[in-house]
Design a protein around this motif. Structure first.
Motif, mmCIF file in Angstrom:
data_model
loop_
_atom_site.group_PDB
_atom_site.id
_atom_site.type_symbol
_atom_site.label_atom_id
_atom_site.label_comp_id
_atom_site.label_asym_id
_atom_site.label_seq_id
_atom_site.Cartn_x
_atom_site.Cartn_y
_atom_site.Cartn_z
ATOM 1 N N TYR A 31 0.841 -1.204 0.000
ATOM 2 C CA TYR A 31 0.000 0.000 0.000
ATOM 3 C C TYR A 31 0.880 1.259 0.000
ATOM 4 O O TYR A 31 0.685 2.179 -0.807
ATOM 5 N N ALA A 32 1.858 1.286 0.922
ATOM 6 C CA ALA A 32 2.731 2.458 1.021
ATOM 7 C C ALA A 32 3.567 2.639 -0.238
ATOM 8 O O ALA A 32 3.790 3.770 -0.698
ATOM 9 N N SER A 33 4.034 1.540 -0.816
ATOM 10 C CA SER A 33 4.852 1.632 -2.030
ATOM 11 C C SER A 33 4.044 2.170 -3.206
ATOM 12 O O SER A 33 4.553 2.945 -4.024
ATOM 13 N N ALA A 34 2.786 1.761 -3.312
ATOM 14 C CA ALA A 34 1.940 2.262 -4.390
ATOM 15 C C ALA A 34 1.801 3.777 -4.314
ATOM 16 O O ALA A 34 1.971 4.494 -5.315
ATOM 17 N N LEU A 35 1.529 4.283 -3.114
ATOM 18 C CA LEU A 35 1.375 5.727 -2.947
ATOM 19 C C LEU A 35 2.700 6.449 -3.145
ATOM 20 O O LEU A 35 2.759 7.503 -3.794
ATOM 21 N N SER A 36 3.774 5.875 -2.595
ATOM 22 C CA SER A 36 5.083 6.518 -2.674
ATOM 23 C C SER A 36 5.585 6.592 -4.114
ATOM 24 O O SER A 36 6.086 7.636 -4.560
ATOM 25 N N ARG A 81 6.654 9.684 -9.108
ATOM 26 C CA ARG A 81 6.481 9.916 -10.543
ATOM 27 C C ARG A 81 5.868 11.280 -10.813
ATOM 28 O O ARG A 81 6.224 11.952 -11.790
ATOM 29 N N GLU A 82 4.952 11.714 -9.959
ATOM 30 C CA GLU A 82 4.343 13.030 -10.125
ATOM 31 C C GLU A 82 5.374 14.143 -9.955
ATOM 32 O O GLU A 82 5.258 15.213 -10.567
ATOM 33 N N ARG A 83 6.405 13.882 -9.110
ATOM 34 C CA ARG A 83 7.470 14.869 -8.918
ATOM 35 C C ARG A 83 8.519 14.795 -10.013
ATOM 36 O O ARG A 83 9.467 15.592 -10.032
ATOM 37 N N GLY A 84 8.382 13.819 -10.906
ATOM 38 C CA GLY A 84 9.360 13.651 -11.963
ATOM 39 C C GLY A 84 10.498 12.715 -11.618
ATOM 40 O O GLY A 84 11.475 12.608 -12.365
ATOM 41 N N THR A 85 10.390 12.028 -10.482
ATOM 42 C CA THR A 85 11.417 11.065 -10.070
ATOM 43 C C THR A 85 11.151 9.725 -10.746
ATOM 44 O O THR A 85 10.031 9.212 -10.700
ATOM 45 N N GLY A 86 12.172 9.155 -11.357
ATOM 46 C CA GLY A 86 12.013 7.883 -12.048
ATOM 47 C C GLY A 86 11.933 6.710 -11.098
ATOM 48 O O GLY A 86 12.294 6.814 -9.909
ATOM 49 N N SER A 87 11.480 5.570 -11.607
ATOM 50 C CA SER A 87 11.351 4.368 -10.786
ATOM 51 C C SER A 87 12.695 3.907 -10.245
ATOM 52 O O SER A 87 12.789 3.422 -9.111
ATOM 53 N N GLY A 88 13.768 4.082 -11.037
ATOM 54 C CA GLY A 88 15.094 3.667 -10.593
ATOM 55 C C GLY A 88 15.565 4.447 -9.390
ATOM 56 O O GLY A 88 16.075 3.865 -8.415
ATOM 57 N N ALA A 89 15.395 5.753 -9.405
ATOM 58 C CA ALA A 89 15.806 6.583 -8.269
ATOM 59 C C ALA A 89 14.954 6.272 -7.047
ATOM 60 O O ALA A 89 15.463 6.224 -5.913
ATOM 61 N N TRP A 90 13.661 6.074 -7.277
ATOM 62 C CA TRP A 90 12.775 5.714 -6.158
ATOM 63 C C TRP A 90 13.226 4.405 -5.530
ATOM 64 O O TRP A 90 13.294 4.290 -4.295
#
Length: 410
Positions: free
Chosen positions: A86-91, A96-105
């Motif tokens: 749940y937390a990962s889905a929201l995070s 992504r909305e901030r422009g951060t890619g999945s790799g950096a996340w």
């Protein structure tokens, strides 16, 4: 009875810093799942003493099989993976909305998991030779290593599952609850092969195929919840009812072991690797979580109840990594200082109900020791900003040394 002024001030500060959009129910569920880990390990983590005064692992469930149903309430990994998903889905969506890619996340998530593990491994790499020089038997050190490593498998599995989040999230968005069905099916197939009529012809490693789908199942349900596809009460009742029925059938018809944790001497185990019974329990627990969410959120709107939830969640990895060390901090001195005699409820053979009652009395001491250890080690949960490269390298070398020792003796 009113709270002391300093405690009241801390509670007020935590409440003031909590964003209005914070999902208190999910944090409360995570805190409950976190506390169940040390509570469960401390209750089933018994010891015996040999003639040399060395400690060996033992479990009360080996002699008191009737207590196995208690493990259903302490094994809350289904809840832990649920709220993690749940937390990962929201995070990830916010990133992504901030422009951060999945790799950096993902790098940020894995660093948060890795630092505390590196810390506990490095810490025990220093402790082992010191304890040996102090005269602690080698068998006790091997027992300690087993207990320290025991919770860390979870972190490794969780890291792999976290790495799959972008793909699993896409499946949750497209298929909703149906995205968890292939995972359930995969575990059912493997169980049918390793426990069915052709079990003797199956390779011993077959159960390892359940590791990923077995633990990903609860996480996938959490992702579905996080994207808003598991919020209706009907979905909660479906998971609770379906999980409970499957759980009962597996126990009564197919003869699955009742204990959700491993029992010494038993040929079958449900959790290592996970069996279909683990998924049934996770589904039922997830259904309960969905159904109680609103009531739990209302309860945790009270600042005095919310503050401990925040503290527990901020210390999540410290609790997971160091709680066995807290128990060992009581057991190792007791074995050394009691003249070779076993201490009831601590180092005595866990074979009676009296031992269980006495072990409950030891839990507050374990908790106090964990608080003390956590005060020293919680820094490993924080970003290592300003930590010299030499110290980081030394921690890595020490952690590697502990890993080599563990592989050699465990």
């Amino acid at each position: 009875m009113s709270l002391p002024l300093d405690v009241r001030a801390a509670v007020t500060a935590i409440e003031a810093r909590t964003p209005a959009h914070r999902d208190r129910a999910v944090d409360g569920l995570r805190a409950l799942a976190l506390l169940s880990v040390p509570a469960g390990h401390w209750l089933v983590g018994g010891f015996t003493l040999d003639e040399t005064g060395a400690l060996h692992n033992a479990s009360p469930l080996a002699a008191l099989g009737a207590l196995a149903p208690a493990s259903w309430f302490f094994q809350l990994l289904g809840i832990f993976f649920l709220v993690g998903g749940y937390a990962s889905a929201l995070s990830l969506r916010r990133a992504r909305e901030r422009g951060t890619g999945s790799g950096a996340w993902l790098r940020g998530r894995l660093l948060r998991l890795g630092r505390p593990v590196l810390g506990v491994a490095a810490g025990w790499a220093v402790l082992l030779p010191l304890l040996s020089l102090a005269g602690v038997p080698g068998a006790t050190l091997r027992t300690a290593s087993v207990l320290v490593v025991q919770p860390l498998w979870f972190v490794g599995v969780y890291a792999v599952i976290t790495a799959l989040t972008p793909y699993a999230l896409r499946a949750a968005e497209r298929a909703g609850l149906w995205s968890a069905l292939p995972l359930l099916t995969a575990v059912a197939v493997v169980d049918a092969l390793r426990y069915g009529p052709f079990a003797e012809a199956m390779p011993s490693w077959l159960g390892l195929l359940n590791l990923l789908p077995g633990w990903l199942f609860g996480y996938q349900l959490g992702l579905v919840w996080g994207v808003g596809r598991l919020s209706r009460r009907a979905a909660g009742w479906l998971l609770l009812g379906g999980g409970a029925v499957l759980f009962a059938v597996l126990l009564t018809v197919f003869g699955y072991p009742a204990s959700m944790v491993g029992v010494p001497g038993e040929a079958r185990t449900n959790s290592h690797p996970p069996s279909l019974l683990v998924l049934a329990l996770a589904a039922a627990q997830s259904g309960v979580a969905v159904l109680v969410r609103e009531r739990l959120a209302a309860l945790l709107a009270r600042p005095a109840l919310w503050a401990p939830v925040v503290v527990i969640n901020l210390s999540a990895m410290t609790i997971l990594c160091w709680h066995q060390s807290a128990m060992l901090a009581a057991a190792i001195p007791a074995a050394a200082l009691n003249g070779g005699a076993a201490v009831a409820g601590l180092t005595a053979d866990p074979a009676t109900l009296g031992w269980v009652a006495l072990r409950l009395l030891w839990l507050p001491l374990f908790a106090v020791l964990l608080l003390g250890i956590g005060a020293l080690t919680r820094r490993f949960e924080q970003p290592w900003v300003g930590v010299p490269a030499g110290r980081r390298a030394l921690a890595g070398v020490l952690a590697a040394a502990f890993s080599l020792y563990t592989f050699a003796v465990v």
